[in-house]
Design a protein around this motif. Sequence first.
Motif, PDB file in Angstrom:
ATOM      1  N   PRO A 135      36.427  52.820  40.455  1.00 36.61           N
ATOM      2  CA  PRO A 135      36.148  53.142  39.052  1.00 36.61           C
ATOM      3  C   PRO A 135      36.726  54.514  38.698  1.00 36.61           C
ATOM      4  CG  PRO A 135      34.149  53.284  40.374  1.00 36.61           C
ATOM      5  CD  PRO A 135      35.226  52.748  41.264  1.00 36.61           C
ATOM      6  N   ASP A 136      37.113  54.697  37.459  1.00 33.58           N
ATOM      7  CA  ASP A 136      37.663  55.961  36.962  1.00 33.58           C
ATOM      8  C   ASP A 136      38.869  56.423  37.767  1.00 33.58           C
ATOM      9  OD1 ASP A 136      35.648  56.154  35.002  1.00 33.58           O
ATOM     10  OD2 ASP A 136      34.287  57.092  36.448  1.00 33.58           O
ATOM     11  N   GLY A 137      39.630  55.498  38.315  1.00 33.08           N
ATOM     12  CA  GLY A 137      40.808  55.865  39.082  1.00 33.08           C
ATOM     13  C   GLY A 137      40.503  56.604  40.367  1.00 33.08           C
ATOM     14  N   GLY A 138      39.258  56.552  40.804  1.00 33.34           N
ATOM     15  CA  GLY A 138      38.875  57.177  42.063  1.00 33.34           C
ATOM     16  C   GLY A 138      38.539  58.645  41.967  1.00 33.34           C
ATOM     17  N   GLU A 139      38.675  59.240  40.784  1.00 32.85           N
ATOM     18  CA  GLU A 139      38.432  60.676  40.643  1.00 32.85           C
ATOM     19  C   GLU A 139      36.966  61.059  40.802  1.00 32.85           C
ATOM     20  OE1 GLU A 139      40.640  63.189  40.561  1.00 32.85           O
ATOM     21  OE2 GLU A 139      42.043  61.565  40.973  1.00 32.85           O
ATOM     22  N   ARG A 140      36.062  60.196  40.391  1.00 38.15           N
ATOM     23  CA  ARG A 140      34.634  60.536  40.437  1.00 38.15           C
ATOM     24  C   ARG A 140      33.865  59.755  41.489  1.00 38.15           C
ATOM     25  NH1 ARG A 140      33.198  61.270  34.062  1.00 38.15           N
ATOM     26  NH2 ARG A 140      35.092  62.410  33.601  1.00 38.15           N
ATOM     27  N   ALA A 141      34.492  58.776  42.092  1.00 39.40           N
ATOM     28  CA  ALA A 141      33.785  57.925  43.050  1.00 39.40           C
ATOM     29  C   ALA A 141      33.528  58.679  44.353  1.00 39.40           C
ATOM     30  CB  ALA A 141      34.588  56.665  43.325  1.00 39.40           C
ATOM     31  N   SER A 142      32.321  58.602  44.849  1.00 39.73           N
ATOM     32  CA  SER A 142      31.980  59.167  46.154  1.00 39.73           C
ATOM     33  C   SER A 142      32.014  58.088  47.226  1.00 39.73           C
ATOM     34  CB  SER A 142      30.577  59.784  46.123  1.00 39.73           C
ATOM     35  OG  SER A 142      30.551  60.861  45.223  1.00 39.73           O
ATOM     36  N   TYR A 143      31.703  56.867  46.811  1.00 38.24           N
ATOM     37  CA  TYR A 143      31.683  55.714  47.714  1.00 38.24           C
ATOM     38  C   TYR A 143      32.421  54.579  47.042  1.00 38.24           C
ATOM     39  CZ  TYR A 143      28.001  58.201  50.150  1.00 38.24           C
ATOM     40  OH  TYR A 143      27.293  59.148  50.843  1.00 38.24           O
ATOM     41  N   CYS A 144      33.017  53.738  47.842  1.00 35.28           N
ATOM     42  CA  CYS A 144      33.673  52.556  47.292  1.00 35.28           C
ATOM     43  C   CYS A 144      32.590  51.550  46.903  1.00 35.28           C
ATOM     44  CB  CYS A 144      34.605  51.939  48.331  1.00 35.28           C
ATOM     45  SG  CYS A 144      35.302  50.353  47.793  1.00 35.28           S
ATOM     46  N   PRO A 145      32.592  51.072  45.661  1.00 43.49           N
ATOM     47  CA  PRO A 145      31.575  50.098  45.264  1.00 43.49           C
ATOM     48  C   PRO A 145      31.767  48.735  45.929  1.00 43.49           C
ATOM     49  CG  PRO A 145      33.117  50.461  43.472  1.00 43.49           C
ATOM     50  CD  PRO A 145      33.469  51.437  44.557  1.00 43.49           C
ATOM     51  N   SER A 146      32.940  48.472  46.466  1.00 45.18           N
ATOM     52  CA  SER A 146      33.194  47.180  47.107  1.00 45.18           C
ATOM     53  C   SER A 146      32.773  47.143  48.562  1.00 45.18           C
ATOM     54  CB  SER A 146      34.674  46.813  46.997  1.00 45.18           C
ATOM     55  OG  SER A 146      35.047  46.692  45.656  1.00 45.18           O
TER      56      SER A 146
END
Length: 188
Positions: A135-146
């Motif tokens: 999500p958000d191009g990976g800029e804000r993700a801490s963990y992969c939702p998948s």
Amino acid sequence: MSDDDDFDDYEDNDESLPLPLDRREAASVRRDLEDLGAFKRVFEPEGYKGVSLYCQDCLEEHFYGWDMLENNLRALLESGETPVHEPAYDPRPDEYVDWEYAQGYLDGMADAGGPPLAKLAALGDVCPFCAEPLPDGGERASYCPSCGSALAAARIARALLDRGWKAQEVEDLLRAARVPPMRGRPSR
């Protein structure tokens, strides 16, 4: 000797008082706390409420929320005994991950190794572990939702390589931090 002195002697010799954990037991509980933290990081984003453990004493499965089990393990480490707690009320077994399964899953992930360091360092809009969009191009993700993988190793690898670290130095640092083994080398 007064009656009070007899009572004091009885208290000192009471076998029901908790004994502190020996070094090996304490180390085992600390490992369990580390494992529990890893399980929570991987499985909580997937909707799991905690872990289940099969009890050899009562021959039943017990269900523990993440925080409750962490608190019990910390209490055991500090005092030598776990506090009395209420069992989960009418738990849904599919909402709890089995401890043994979770351990095997993480061991398997570590044995398989993480993605190549070059792939980690190239963190973009897809997960370097499962290649699913972030999500958000990976800029804000801490963990992969998948897949539930933490993305911190990818961010660290990218930042260190951008600062001029050599690939081997980055790999050594990540290995010392107990990040799953990296395969391959970045092209730079």
